[in-house]
Every structure is written in C-alpha cells, then in structure tokens.
Motif scaffolding. Structure first.
Motif, short mmCIF file in Angstrom:
data_model
loop_
_atom_site.label_atom_id
_atom_site.label_comp_id
_atom_site.label_asym_id
_atom_site.label_seq_id
_atom_site.Cartn_x
_atom_site.Cartn_y
_atom_site.Cartn_z
N ALA A 105 0.82 -1.22 0.00
CA ALA A 105 0.00 0.00 0.00
C ALA A 105 0.85 1.27 0.00
O ALA A 105 0.51 2.25 -0.67
N ASP A 106 1.96 1.28 0.73
CA ASP A 106 2.80 2.48 0.81
C ASP A 106 3.41 2.81 -0.55
O ASP A 106 3.44 3.97 -0.97
N ALA A 108 2.21 1.81 -3.49
CA ALA A 108 1.10 2.17 -4.38
C ALA A 108 0.70 3.63 -4.20
O ALA A 108 0.43 4.34 -5.17
N LYS A 109 0.69 4.08 -2.94
CA LYS A 109 0.28 5.46 -2.64
C LYS A 109 1.25 6.48 -3.24
O LYS A 109 0.84 7.47 -3.84
N SER A 110 2.55 6.23 -3.10
CA SER A 110 3.54 7.17 -3.63
C SER A 110 3.74 7.01 -5.13
O SER A 110 4.07 7.97 -5.83
N TYR A 111 3.51 5.81 -5.65
CA TYR A 111 3.77 5.55 -7.07
C TYR A 111 2.73 6.21 -7.98
O TYR A 111 3.07 6.71 -9.05
N LYS A 112 1.46 6.17 -7.56
CA LYS A 112 0.37 6.80 -8.33
C LYS A 112 0.23 6.18 -9.73
O LYS A 112 0.55 6.81 -10.74
N ASP A 114 -2.35 5.83 -11.40
CA ASP A 114 -3.27 6.64 -12.22
C ASP A 114 -2.57 7.79 -12.93
O ASP A 114 -3.14 8.39 -13.85
N SER A 327 9.24 5.85 -11.16
CA SER A 327 8.46 6.74 -10.28
C SER A 327 8.67 8.21 -10.62
O SER A 327 9.60 8.59 -11.34
#
Length: 442
Positions: A105-106, A108-112, A114, A327
């Motif tokens: 999750a961490d 995924a949150k920083s990678y974005k 979308d 990233s």
C-alpha cells in the motif's frame, strides 16, 4: 576481541540477509543512466543489491526471451517492449503487478498508477492486470540540423514527405566534409531497421498481410518502399549503414555528422542535452515523414518497460526496483543528474507533461512528441485492412523471428549483397511460411 567477533558476525549476517536482483536491460542512454543512478536505489533499500546485464537491443531480446520462456530464472527484472508484454502475459511468463500494488500500500500510494498516461497503461494491461511499468514511451519523428538547413537555404515543414526528405538529403550530403544527408537504421533486427522501414511501408500503402493472412511483401507498395529506403541510404547515408541501429545513429546525429535522422522521439531529449550532444542548440524537430500511399502509420508506438519474470524468486525486491525506476521521484532525480528536465525519460506520466520545468525545458519538442504518441493507432496503421494490430510490428509471437529475417534481407539489399527484388522474394516466402505454420491462414 569478543566485541570484534560479535561485530564481524553481525556484518556477516547482514551481508547474508541482503538480496541480490539481476536486471537485464538494453544499452540505450536512458537505461545507462538508470544503471548509473542505481546506488540511489541501494541507499533507499540497503538490503537489496543490484546486478546488471546490459546488452545491445537484438542481443537483449534474444537472451531475455529464451530465459523467460524456459523459466531459467536468470533475471529478476527484464526490460521488455510494448510488443512482448501482452504476448508474454498471456503465456504466463510475467508476474501480474496489480496484486503487488495491492499488497504494498505504501508503494502504491507514492507511485500513483493513475498518473501513468492512460494509453501507455492500457498497452501494458491484460485481463485487468498491469504486467509491466513503463520506463519510457515513444513514437517516431524527424530530427534535423538547423545550421545545415540554413546553410543550404532549406526549410523543414512540420509534416515532411519522404520525397522532400530525399531532396533535402541530396542538398546537405557532403561526405568529403564528414556530413551525410541522412541517417536511418540499417542494422538488421525486427526492432532495428525493420521498425523504421515498416513505417515507410505503411505510408507507401503497403502491409504485411491481407485480411486472409496472405503475405503482401511482393507487392508494388513494398517494392517502392524498399527501393526508396535502399536508395536514400546508399546515396546519402553514412558508410557502413547496416551496422547502425538506434544507438549508433544517435551518436552520428549528436556529433553533427547527419543532416537528418528519422527515429524514436526519445532521442529529442538526448539531442537537446548539451552534455551529450554537439548540436543541442541547432537540432530541429518535425513529424515523421509520410509517403505517397497514405498518411497512416508514419508514427510508430513503442514503450520500454520493466517487468518481473514469473521465474524470479525475488519478486518483492524486484517490485521495489521497478517501481523506484519508473516513479515521479526517479524522473526528478534524472533531471537533477542531467541538469535539465528535457533529458528525463519521456512519454510515461501525465505529471511530467504538466510540470512547468519540463514544459520550459522541452518546449521545442514536447508537443510534437505528445501528438505523435497520441496519433499512433496500432489498430489503424495501413491503407488497406489487416488482420493484426501493430504499426512497426505484427503483434503475433512469430514476428520477432520474421521481422529480424526481413531486416536481414533489407540489410542485404542496402549493402549490395542482393537486389531489392531478391530481398522481397525471400521476405515473401518467409512471411507466407509464418502464416501457414502458425495456423493463421485458413
């Protein structure tokens, strides 16, 4: 003494706990930068060591394909193209990344996810799962030396034709001064000379197969396209053109030895980098040329992507690397390393094109690049209908071998070992065999 022994044991345990991942990548400049910056990854993840296998494009494809298909497990991260990802995913050769993003999750949150450009993300998604992340995406365009054009009294249109390009090449070509009219890929390979040449075929009105999977390589359109390609390289190209792929052509263009070069849009930033290009202040940009048959298919679509082979035993460490190297953080790191936002890996993230620093640095070419990528339609790239998708390739597993064969026949014609007619006859036979043996022809 006891304290030293305990320290030694602790260091040994730490060394043993470290994971080493092996990364296979192509020797393109952007990937060389990735290798150079990998110590920053190790700082972030000190328990992961990185081993590199960096190869020329043709060698990389052959080695990685064999390894991944056989499940040998030599590589934990593989650099793969837009052509391979959907085929390899359906074969079960790649790890799906969507579950890994859900698990981390961490990251995924920083990678974005979308933030990845929708079309690029779609090309790497099969059955709702993302199977690779894009390192850079590209189309094709025309580069030219504005100083040479000015000296010859020439003006490059935004949308040149191949006929115009030939005329410009004739006026700029001065081999005694070490300047050649044009550089084009001559090095055999489905991702080398066959890639550029396929876009020429498209705009001359040709196609690889008709709707019934009957080969179309002995048609007038193919003959016109190949005759043109061979002639322009023989008359106005550098000597030894069949040894020149993307990397060699980039070197020639950046040294001011080519008046023009038609190739991947990723080179725009490289040619604009004063640290790497002698023509950084005089390089001009235009759309990829169109031929007499149709404007369709002049812009190819391609992306180099990072994927995790199913055979890797180090999935978690590999996932950390591929998300680091693609990233927003990494892109900013490249801008700092290169001293210019124009030099960052292009074509992957919406945020890059919205970044004021990138807009300012890459203003001369970013609009053309975006337009080229957006107009590259893999489902509608030929004058007449076809049963396959792809612009500079045919999206079937057998094309990797077929495209390379045809590239070899083309190189034979460029070098004068065979005639265009002989090359086309050989290419037609090879393409027909693929369609029959592959069960595509009814």
């Amino acid at each position: 003494m006891k304290r030293l022994l305990m320290l030694s044991l602790a260091l040994t345990a730490t060394a043993q706990a470290a994971t080493t991942i092996t990364i296979a990548t192509v020797n393109n400049p952007d990937m060389v930068t990735m290798q150079k910056l990998s110590p920053e990854f190790t700082k972030k993840y000190p328990d992961i060591n990185v081993k590199w296998v960096v190869l020329p494009e043709n060698d990389l494809r052959q080695k990685v394909t064999l390894d991944v298909a056989s499940g040998a497990g030599s590589f934990d991260v593989a650099t793969v193209g837009a052509y391979e990802v959907p085929i390899w995913a359906k074969n079960g050769w790649l790890d799906p990344l969507t579950p890994l993003f859900a698990k981390n999750a961490d990251i995924a949150k920083s990678y974005k996810v979308d933030d990845l450009i929708p079309g690029v993300r779609k090309a790497l998604t099969v059955g709702g799962n993302l199977y690779a992340v894009p390192f850079y995406a590209e189309s094709s365009m025309t580069f030219y030396n504005k100083d040479l054009f000015k000296a010859a009294g020439l003006t490059m249109p935004v949308q040149p034709t191949w006929s115009q390009i030939q005329g410009f090449a004739a006026k700029i070509h001065k081999p005694t001064s070490g300047v050649y009219g044009i550089c084009l890929r001559g090095l055999p390979g489905w991702g080398e000379n066959a890639a550029v040449f396929s876009t020429v075929v498209n705009t001359f009105g040709g196609r690889w197969y008709d709707k019934d999977w009957k080969a179309q390589l002995n048609t007038p359109a193919w003959k016109s396209a190949m005759t043109f390609y061979v002639d322009i390289l023989k008359k106005y190209g550098p000597p030894g053109a069949t040894s020149n792929g993307f990397t060699e052509s980039l070197s020639l263009m950046s040294q001011g030895k080519c008046g023009m070069w038609v190739d991947a849009t990723v080179a725009a930033g490289l040619l604009s980098d004063p640290k790497a290009s002698a023509i950084s202040k005089s390089v001009g940009f235009a759309n990829a040329p169109v031929g007499p048959g149709t404007p369709k298919g002049n812009h190819w679509y391609w992306s180099w992507n990072l994927a995790i082979p199913k055979s890797s035993k180090k999935e978690d460490a590999a996932f950390k690397f591929i998300t680091w190297a693609t990233s927003q953080e990494y892109i900013a790191m490249v801008a700092k390393e290169k001293g210019s936002w124009a030099s960052v890996p292009p074509g992957t993230r919406v945020s890059t094109y919205n970044n004021p620093n990138y807009k300012k640095a890459a203003g001369a070419f970013s609009g053309l690049v975006q337009s080229a990528i957006n107009s590259a339609d893999v489902t509608n790239a030929t004058k007449d209908p076809v049963p396959y998708t792809g612009i500079q390739y045919v999206a079937i597993p057998q094309f990797q071998a077929l495209g390379t064969q045809v590239g070899q026949f083309l190189a034979g014609a460029i070098s004068g070992q065979t005639t265009v007619d002989q090359a086309l006859k050989q290419a037609q036979t090879a393409a027909d065999k693929v369609a029959k043996d592959g069960g595509y022809q009814k």
